[in-house]
Structure formats: structure tokens, C-alpha cells
Design a protein around this motif. Structure first.
Motif, PDB file in Angstrom:
ATOM      1  N   SER A  10       0.864  -1.192  -0.153  1.00 42.55           N
ATOM      2  CA  SER A  10       0.031  -0.062  -0.050  1.00 42.55           C
ATOM      3  C   SER A  10       0.905   1.226   0.132  1.00 42.55           C
ATOM      4  CB  SER A  10      -0.800   0.133   1.251  1.00 42.55           C
ATOM      5  OG  SER A  10      -0.075   0.253   2.312  1.00 42.55           O
ATOM      6  N   TYR A  11       0.414   2.299  -0.480  1.00 46.07           N
ATOM      7  CA  TYR A  11       1.056   3.534  -0.380  1.00 46.07           C
ATOM      8  C   TYR A  11       0.897   4.247   1.085  1.00 46.07           C
ATOM      9  CZ  TYR A  11       0.461   3.821  -5.513  1.00 46.07           C
ATOM     10  OH  TYR A  11       0.473   3.564  -6.772  1.00 46.07           O
ATOM     11  N   PRO A  12       2.230   4.834   1.293  1.00 47.28           N
ATOM     12  CA  PRO A  12       2.129   5.197   2.907  1.00 47.28           C
ATOM     13  C   PRO A  12       1.372   6.672   3.191  1.00 47.28           C
ATOM     14  CG  PRO A  12       4.226   5.879   1.757  1.00 47.28           C
ATOM     15  CD  PRO A  12       3.255   5.184   0.728  1.00 47.28           C
ATOM     16  N   TYR A  13       0.599   6.987   2.101  1.00 49.76           N
ATOM     17  CA  TYR A  13       0.008   8.400   2.481  1.00 49.76           C
ATOM     18  C   TYR A  13      -1.408   8.493   1.536  1.00 49.76           C
ATOM     19  CZ  TYR A  13      -0.990  13.319   3.765  1.00 49.76           C
ATOM     20  OH  TYR A  13      -1.308  14.209   4.457  1.00 49.76           O
ATOM     21  N   TYR A  14      -0.892   8.497   0.183  1.00 48.12           N
ATOM     22  CA  TYR A  14      -1.886   9.069  -0.679  1.00 48.12           C
ATOM     23  C   TYR A  14      -2.583   7.494  -0.997  1.00 48.12           C
ATOM     24  CZ  TYR A  14       0.211  13.401  -1.616  1.00 48.12           C
ATOM     25  OH  TYR A  14       0.671  14.803  -1.169  1.00 48.12           O
ATOM     26  N   SER A  15      -3.859   7.455  -1.657  1.00 48.59           N
ATOM     27  CA  SER A  15      -4.339   6.467  -2.304  1.00 48.59           C
ATOM     28  C   SER A  15      -4.901   6.509  -3.363  1.00 48.59           C
ATOM     29  CB  SER A  15      -5.380   5.655  -1.073  1.00 48.59           C
ATOM     30  OG  SER A  15      -6.637   6.589  -0.986  1.00 48.59           O
ATOM     31  N   SER A  16      -5.472   5.492  -4.286  1.00 48.14           N
ATOM     32  CA  SER A  16      -6.272   5.685  -5.368  1.00 48.14           C
ATOM     33  C   SER A  16      -7.575   5.609  -5.085  1.00 48.14           C
ATOM     34  CB  SER A  16      -5.871   4.539  -6.346  1.00 48.14           C
ATOM     35  OG  SER A  16      -5.968   3.162  -5.809  1.00 48.14           O
TER      36      SER A  16
END
Length: 778
Positions: free
Chosen positions: A483-489
Motif C-alpha cells: 500500500s502507499y504510505p500516504y495517498y491512495s487511489s
């Protein structure tokens, strides 16, 4: 090894695999090696674990995947005596890991070859030894291929000299499972492989006893819990023995209580013990449910995971055990409960720590299959490489899943080639270990039919896609493997939306998602976004294991302890940004800025408290505000910059439970402090001390805006391993004795010698009086 207690004191964690007992000897073989880089030139003394690449100067031609550190060909050699008393025994070397293509020569003869750089292997020396005299060992290591990340080069894990009776428990020859567990009783099933290396058949008795967590014999109704089997062995053959033990009122292995029993396997011949082999294991149950997610011992929990590469900053991949222990203890305190070993099997010592500290582990065989550098080896090597991983690691209670691949080219094929290949690998793993499930980690763009092969499916950066797929395939068991650590899709088929909703929110909102593994937990060398960056800078922990502001959100939600972070958005922060979607806004735990115009700054306070109050430099109070009313449990306060002090206070049930503050510092650093995480080290040639260096202004306030050059000199019983600062754009080699601080900090790593005495660490900081730190080694 006649004195077992002395062995444990000296080797500490090393004895967990196979302590010396009876005729079995296991000695650390890390010392007194010589090394040469290239086919010509002089040899120099080195100590294992050893990574030659991390010692070199950065070379832009080497490429960002390797952190601009070259590989090449290296030679190791060592002369050693074998006592005449070892004759008629089996003598071998056990290598925890060599990266890679290792060719082993003994007394001028090539005796073994091992290609894969991440798996352990045993090499039989017996037919080639000179007993009672010196033996010449040489190892050629060929690191010529380019990986996707920094692999290191050389004999980068421990080596062990092992001596056994010709009839003995085969290396990694026990397989312990607990197929039935109730509150009152647990069944312990033991499959033991016995090897007879003699040229004659023989008959032995195989006896199993159970030891508790203190090493005491487990009894039931006053009798030892024991099983005995008579076994006939053909000459130069192996045979398996299946035995069962019953444990009354078992103590379960758990994250908060990682209790381990030990199976003691004793082989007797003619009434005499000829081998003794210890297998630590845990009694625990694991369940993955398609609707409810993950269960440990029938208790539901979320996998709060981090992906980890194995390098550790200035240590490269030659990571002493203490560095592993320190890293895992810090991550445990942070709230992490699961590790994905990305993308290769870890060292056995790493898994020992996961067992004893309490982590859940995804053990991963490799990255690609028939693509990338592994393509030419897949057909000839996949079976051996997977077997080496599973057979070595299947007794570790921490291991809950086997991963057979990551971001595979086969996942996007329209035909059934990938499906057949995935099924082949999964079936093979199930044969070796039916007690655990198998998973794949897939990238965006995979074919649905390929995703349906394995027991569990890992989605990389695709939370909305996972939710979309779950509606189509309700039987699918799934987790977020990266997973991304800050932003998401926010779209099912586009992973780059840069939405501020942290990916962990999706895990909390959907019970069936077993958990998530952040990419990555700790910054690592390699996979650089471009020169001068030497690695991946986007984790919540830097290479020094210093926690960054971006980690505050996870600390708040992964940890039950009251927490309140205080961070300021600084878009002018001089940091390595890394690749786009893995970034986070520049944040600092500081209130020192060059502005004279009272410009508005954004303050972020992630928290698990009920309410938060903020006090600005003028003493004006704002709040209370509730973190749960804000995205990511993070309150955003907009405040004009005025020098002074900002304070935040967290409350639960109306009572203050925590607070934090930041204060404007001066413009000049005038002093520094040194703090060692260990002031007394074991004289084992392995132990480490991590020394933190911090800069302060004239008022004793930490200062991040006046970095200084640091020089370190070590005298006495030990050596300097390197200096780190968390700055990925460093120009000095990792083995340098000098380095500038970064954001007012640096870390010095020193290693103990093998004699009692003192280790003096002299530190000079530009423009300041030098300091000396004395560590005791004993």
C-alpha cells in the motif's frame, strides 16, 4: 561444545537453530576470513557477515536499482584446522546466505555450487578434509546480474561449522505442526528425517521429548511427554519417522505472548545418545476467512503490516543480529504486527526474532518468475529455491503465509500459461507444508483468471480494485500486499489518484480485508528515483530507524497507547522526495522558519485521543477538536507563523493523556549530544551499539537548520561500522568515517570486538568541542 551454557552466552540468538549437544557441534564460522574484489589483487581481512558493495564508492554507471553500488566478482578464503577427533564424523558448513552464485572450493577441489542468493544451504566437507592439519577454503561469489533493488554482494549472512555423527537428524530435518488445538489439549505432530551417511545399514531409536519455554521437560501426570520409535536405516539413505505428542493445557503462541516450546529429538544407538537436535515451535492456530478476514488463535485481528527489504543503511545487507532485533522492537512499539519479507526469504535469525518478539510473517520466495533476471533460472531452479525456503522456515510460528511471487508478468497473459505455472508452484508448496496457505502479490492490470489460482490474493496499491473484485468473487480471500504510505487511489483501475484518504482506511472499513502491508516500512538502498538519491526515501522510518512525521497517522491508529503528533507542513523542506505516489507532504516536528510576514502554516495533529487542544505562541487556545471528525484522524490547524512555542494537548474522557510541543530554535548549532542504545556490549565480535547524535542551539532546543560535518574515530575493542543520517542523497560512501548531519541528526554504529575491555568512540563535529563516549565490552 561441552559447555552448553557458555555457548548460549557467547552466541545468544545463534543457538536457536541447532544448539550443540551430544555429538553434534555447531560453531560460529564468521571470523578470520580474507577477501579480494576481482580476480587479481591482494586479499584483506574481513569478518562475516560481509557485504562488499556497501563499502564501495557510489558509481552513477551502476544504476539506481542497486543504489549506484557495483557488484562484480569477489573471492573469500579461510584456513582452518579440523581436529583428528572429527574423523568418522560428518563435517559440513551451513551458509545462511551468499549473494550469489557461490562456488565453493576445499583444498583445491570444487565441492559445491549454490546459485540463489537468499536461501540457506549446507555443504558437506567430509570427503575433502585433512584431519589434524590446516584446510584451505575458497569461495567465489559472482554478483553479475542486476536486481530491481539493492541486494548486497558476498557472504552477507552467518556461516556455521557443523559436526554430527554419521547417523543424525538431517539439516532442517524436523517438521512440527499442531493439527489439533483445544483449551485442554494440543496434538504436536513431528515428522523427522534421519540421515545415515555410513556405508552400512544401521538401527537406531528416535526419541522425542517436549521442553517448555524455560527448557524444562514437559510432564503429564508426572511422566515425561515422550515418543519413541525404532528405525532401520539402509546405508547412505534417509528415512522419515512420524510421531505425536500430546500437550495438556497448552500455552499458545500469540503476538503479546510469543510462547515457544521445543521438541528435543534424540537418536540413540546401542543405548548411547549419538545426536540431539532442538526444534523451537509455537502452538497456535491461523485462519483466513473470506468474510471476516484473519484470525490468530480464533481471535480476529487486522494485519498491520510493513514490507521490508533486508538492508540496513550503512550496514548494507550484512546485518548483524542486533540490528535486526532493534529494528523489530522499534516496529513493534510503533504498532506493527506483521512483516512481508519483500521479495525473498529472510535470514533465519530474522525469523527467530519475529518468533520471540511476536510478529506475523509473509515468507516470500522471489519476485519474478520467467521475467527479469530470474527468467533464465526459473525452469532449473524454482523447485529447489522454494524447497529451501519452506523446509528451513516451516517450524517458525511467526510464518503465516507462503508467497510464491510478486508483480508477475504471467499475471497479464491472456492464455493459461500463468495459471498453470501458479498452480504448479502452489501445489508444490502444499506438498512441503499443508499447514499454511499460499498467496501471490499482484500489480494493476492482472487477468481475473490468474488472480483466482492461489489460496490468498495480495493486491498491490489497489484497494478500490479489491473491493470491486470482492463483489464479483465473494469466495476470494484477500489482503493488501503493498500500500502507499500516504495517498491512495479512488478508482478501481487507476492506482494514481493522490487522494488524501490513507489506504489503511479501506482496511478498517471492510472486515474481509485481512490487513495491509505498507510499502515500505523502512527506507532502503536501491530503487532510486534518480541520481543523487541512493535509495527509497518514502517510508515512515529512515535508515537510522528514526520515525518521520508521516508515520504519525499509523502510530495513532495501530497503537492503543494514547498518541498525539504535532507536525508542520513545510513545502520548502530539503528532502529526497522519492517517487510520486509514495510521497507525502513535507512535514517537520519543528517551529523554525525564515518567514517574517506571519504567513499561514498548516499544522497536522494525527491522534487517537477523543479531543485535542492547541495553544499558539501567544498563548491563545484553539479547540477542543475531535480527530475522528477529520480524514485520517488528523486535525488540520491553520496558524500564522510567529516565533515561539506551539503546544497540543490530547484528552480522553476529559482527562489529559498526552501532549507535544515544538519551539523555535536559534540559527546556530552550538553543542551536540551522544546517546548509545547500549553502553555495555557482549565481547562476541557481533554485538552493536547505535549512537544517536543530535545538534542543539544555545538554549538547548533541537536545531535542524544548521547541519555540520561529523568525524568519528574508534579505538579499543571494537570497530566503526558506519555513519548514517537518514539522508539518501549522501555523497560519502556508507563506510566513510565522516558525514554531515541531516536535519540536525546522525547515527554512529559501532561493533564490539571479541575481547573484554573498552571501546572508545571519539566524535568531532565541525565548529564544536569533540566528545568521547566509552562503551564497555565484556
Amino acid at each position: 561444545m561441552k559447555n552448553k551454557k557458555l555457548l548460549i552466552a557467547i552466541l545468544c540468538i545463534f543457538v536457536f537453530d541447532l544448539p550443540g549437544a551430544a555429538n553434534r557441534i555447531r560453531q560460529n564460522f564468521d571470523f578470520d576470513w580474507q577477501f579480494r574484489l576481482g580476480e587479481n589483487g591482494d586479499f584483506r581481512e574481513v569478518q562475516l557477515p560481509h557485504d562488499w558493495s556497501v563499502e564501495l564508492d557510489f558509481d552513477e554507471k551502476a544504476g539506481g536499482a542497486s543504489g549506484y553500488l557495483p557488484g562484480g566478482i569477489g573471492w573469500y578464503r579461510k584456513s582452518f584446522m579440523i581436529p583428528a577427533s572429527y574423523k568418522n564424523q560428518k563435517v559440513s558448513l551451513v551458509f545462511d546466505g551468499i549473494y550469489h552464485k557461490a562456488t565453493i572450493f576445499l583444498n583445491g577441489k570444487e565441492i559445491a555450487y549454490h546459485r540463489y542468493g537468499y536461501t540457506s544451504f549446507e555443504t558437506d566437507l567430509t570427503p575433502f578434509l585433512k584431519y589434524g592439519e590446516s584446510n584451505d577454503l575458497k569461495i567465489k561469489v559472482d554478483h553479475s546480474e542486476i536486481s530491481r533493488w539493492y541486494t548486497g554482494s558476498g557472504i552477507y549472512r552467518h556461516v556455521w561449522l557443523q559436526v554430527t555423527n554419521p547417523v543424525h537428524v538431517k539439516m532442517w530435518g524436523t517438521y512440527v505442526t499442531t493439527p489439533e488445538i483445544t483449551e485442554s489439549q494440543a496434538t504436536v505432530k513431528i515428522v523427522t528425517t534421519i540421515e545415515n551417511s555410513m556405508e552400512l545399514p544401521t538401527t537406531v531409536i528416535v526419541q522425542q521429548r517436549l521442553l517448555d519455554g524455560d527448557g524444562k521437560i514437559v510432564k503429564a501426570e508426572g511422566k515425561e511427554v515422550m515418543a519413541r520409535t525404532t528405525l532401520k536405516l539402509d546405508k547412505e539413505k534417509t528415512a522419515e519417522v512420524v510421531q505425536n505428542l500430546l500437550v495438556s493445557h497448552p500455552k499458545l503462541w500469540d503476538l503479546d505472548f510469543p510462547y515457544r516450546y521445543t521438541v528435543e529429538t534424540i537418536i540413540k544407538k546401542g543405548g548411547k545418545t549419538i545426536d540431539k537436535y532442538l526444534t523451537p515451535f509455537g502452538i497456535r492456530s491461523v485462519k483466513f476467512d473470506k468474510d471476516k478476514g484473519f484470525f490468530l488463535n480464533n481471535k480476529h485481528l487486522k494485519l498491520k503490516g510493513m514490507c521490508l527489504h533486508q538492508d540496513a543503511g550503512c550496514l548494507g545487507t550484512a546485518v548483524p543480529d542486533r540490528a535486526y532485533e532493534r529494528r523489530l522492537l522499534i516496529l513493534k512499539e510503533f504498532g506493527t504486527n506483521a512483516i512481508r519479507c519483500s521479495h525473498n526469504p529472510p535470514s533465519p535469525e530474522f525469523l527467530n526474532y519475529c518468533d520471540s518478539i511476536g510478529f506475523l510473517v509473509i515468507d516470500e520466495a522471489f519476485d519474478k518468475w520467467k521475467s527479469g533476471y530470474y527468467e533464465e533460472f526459473f525452469d532449473s531452479s524454482w523447485q529447489q529455491d522454494i524447497s529451501d525456503m519452506v523446509i528451513r522456515d516451516r517450524n517458525h510460528p511467526s510464518v503465516i503465509l507462503w508467497s510464491i511471487g510478486n508483480e508477475l508478468a504471467e499475471a497479464k497473459l491472456k492464455d493459461d500459461t500463468g495459471i498453470e505455472r501458479a498452480g504448479m508452484l502452489q501445489d508444490f508448496v502444499h506438498q512441503l507444508d499443508p499447514s499454511r496457505l499460499v498467496m501471490l502479490a499482484l500489480q494493476p492490470g492482472f487477468e481475473d483468471k490468474f488472480a483466482s489460482v492461489t489460496d490468498v490474493l495480495g493486491y498491490n496499491y489497489m484497494e478500490p480494485r479489491l473491493i470491486y473484485d470482492k463483489k464479483k468473487y465473494p469466495e476470494r480471500i484477500c489482503l493488501i500486499s503493498e500500500s502507499y504510505p500516504y495517498y491512495s487511489s479512488i478508482r478501481e483501475f487507476d492506482s494514481r489518484d493522490y487522494d488524501e484518504k490513507n489506504p489503511w482506511n479501506y482496511v478498517m472499513e471492510h472486515e474481509y480485508i485481512c490487513g495491509s502491508f505498507m510499502w515500505t516500512g523502512v527506507d532502503y538502498i536501491g530503487e532510486s528515483s534518480g541520481w543523487p538519491s541512493k535509495g527509497w526515501p518514502s517510508a515512515p522510518f529512515d535508515m537510522c530507524m528514526s520515525e518521520k512525521p508521516r508515520g504519525g497517522y499509523f502510530r495513532a491508529l495501530w497503537n492503543e497507547k494514547p498518541f498525539l503528533g504535532l507536525y508542520v507542513i513545510d513545502y520548502n523542506l530539503d528532502e529526497d522526495p522519492g517517487k510520486d505516489h509514495w510521497q507525502a507532504p513535507g512535514m517537520v516536528h519543528d517551529w523554525t522558519f525564515p518567514y517574517q510576514d506571519a504567513r499561514v502554516m498548516q499544522i497536522q495533529t494525527p491522534s487517537n485521543c477523543d479531543e485535542v487542544m492547541l495553544i499558539d505562541p501567544r498563548g491563545k487556545v484553539y479547540g477542543p477538536r475531535k480527530p475522528r471528525d477529520y480524514i485520517n484522524n488528523t486535525i488540520k490547524w491553520n496558524q500564522p507563523y510567529r516565533p515561539g512555542k506551539v503546544v497540543v494537548i490530547g484528552y480522553k474522557d476529559g482527562i489529559e493523556v498526552c501532549r507535544d510541543s515544538i519551539q523555535t530554535s536559534g540559527n546556530k548549532a552550538v553543542r551536540f549530544t551522544l546517546k548509545a542504545d547500549r553502553e555495555q556490549l557482549k565481547a562476541d565480535g557481533q554485538d552493536l551499539s547505535h549512537i544517536s547524535l543530535n545538534l542543539y542551539d544555545e538554549q538547548g532546543i533541537p536545531i535542524r537548520i544548521d547541519d555540520r560535518q561529523v568525524k568519528v574515530t574508534v579505538e579499543g575493542n571494537g570497530r566503526l561500522m558506519g555513519i548514517d543520517s537518514g539522508e539518501m542523497r549522501r555523497s560519502e560512501r556508507f563506510s566513510s568515517h565522516t558525514l554531515p548531519t541531516y536535519l540536525g541528526r546522525a547515527q554512529i554504529v559501532v561493533q564490539a570486538g571479541r575481547m573484554r575491555g573498552q571501546l572508545k568512540v571519539k566524535v568531532e563535529v565541525e565548529g564544536m568541542a569533540s566528545q568521547e563516549l566509552v562503551l564497555l565490552v565484556g
